[in-house]
Structure formats: structure tokens, C-alpha cells
Scaffold this motif. Structure first.
Motif, short mmCIF file in Angstrom:
data_model
loop_
_atom_site.label_atom_id
_atom_site.label_comp_id
_atom_site.label_asym_id
_atom_site.label_seq_id
_atom_site.Cartn_x
_atom_site.Cartn_y
_atom_site.Cartn_z
N GLN A 13 32.66 1.61 63.75
CA GLN A 13 33.37 0.37 64.06
C GLN A 13 34.29 -0.01 62.75
O GLN A 13 33.78 -0.23 61.76
CB GLN A 13 32.62 -0.77 64.40
N PRO A 14 35.67 0.15 62.99
CA PRO A 14 36.59 -0.26 61.73
C PRO A 14 36.74 -1.89 61.75
O PRO A 14 37.65 -2.37 62.22
CB PRO A 14 37.94 0.34 62.17
N ASP A 15 35.61 -2.49 61.37
CA ASP A 15 35.84 -3.82 61.11
C ASP A 15 36.89 -4.47 60.26
O ASP A 15 37.27 -3.53 59.54
CB ASP A 15 34.45 -4.38 60.47
N GLU A 16 37.10 -5.55 60.23
CA GLU A 16 38.25 -6.29 59.39
C GLU A 16 37.85 -5.78 57.93
O GLU A 16 36.90 -5.88 57.43
CB GLU A 16 38.13 -7.64 59.56
N GLY A 17 38.87 -5.24 57.28
CA GLY A 17 38.71 -4.82 56.17
C GLY A 17 38.18 -3.48 55.83
O GLY A 17 38.46 -2.58 54.68
N ASP A 18 37.95 -2.87 56.98
CA ASP A 18 37.66 -1.27 56.71
C ASP A 18 38.32 -0.46 57.65
O ASP A 18 37.67 0.61 58.33
CB ASP A 18 35.88 -1.30 57.46
N GLU A 19 39.53 -0.95 57.83
CA GLU A 19 40.48 -0.10 58.78
C GLU A 19 40.70 1.46 58.23
O GLU A 19 41.11 2.34 59.04
CB GLU A 19 41.81 -0.58 58.70
N TRP A 20 40.35 1.72 56.93
CA TRP A 20 40.49 2.78 56.15
C TRP A 20 39.61 3.92 57.06
O TRP A 20 39.81 5.23 57.08
CB TRP A 20 40.14 2.93 54.68
N TYR A 22 38.95 4.27 60.25
CA TYR A 22 39.63 4.89 61.34
C TYR A 22 40.90 5.91 60.59
O TYR A 22 41.12 6.93 61.39
CB TYR A 22 40.45 3.73 62.16
#
Length: 79
Positions: A13-20, A22
């Protein structure tokens, strides 16, 4: 009899701040020319092989300190 411990599905899951996450998976899928699920598996196996090979090369006495300094084998900081 040994039971299979492999889960039926895995989520990243690309949580907020972890879009990297995806973005990295998309880049791997493009690189390996496959779907995202296979790309994650290929990348995991590939990095193990790559780092192992790089470390073997760095251990060779024929490399100068300058040569080894140019090769970064650090693992990505996950903090």
C-alpha cells in the motif's frame, strides 16, 4: 506433510508519503516488461544477485581504493 505457507495475496500500500513505492514498482514492471506482481519478485531476486556479485568484485585485491569508492553497495535506508 508440509503445509504451504505462501499467502493467497500480498498488498503493498502506497500510504501518504510512500507514493515512491508505487512508482518503483511501475519502473520495475517497465524494466522487466511484465506485470507489477512479477516485477516485484524479479526485482527482489535481482537485487540479491546484483549485490552479491558487486561484493565479490569489491573483495578482489586488484581493485584500487578509488575504484571501490566509486561503487556503492549500500542497501536503501528504509527509515
Amino acid at each position: 506433510m508440509v503445509q504451504n505457507q505462501t499467502p493467497g495475496s500480498i498488498r503493498i500500500q502506497p500510504d501518504e508519503g510512500d507514493e515512491w513505492r508505487y512508482d518503483a514498482i511501475e519502473k520495475a514492471a517497465t524494466f522487466y516488461d511484465c506485470n507489477r506482481s512479477n516485477a516485484v519478485a524479479f526485482a527482489c531476486e535481482g537485487v540479491r544477485t546484483l549485490v552479491r556479485s558487486a561484493r565479490r568484485v569489491l573483495e578482489r585485491a586488484v581493485l584500487t581504493r578509488a575504484m571501490t569508492a566509486d561503487i556503492d553497495t549500500e542497501v536503501v535506508d528504509t527509515d
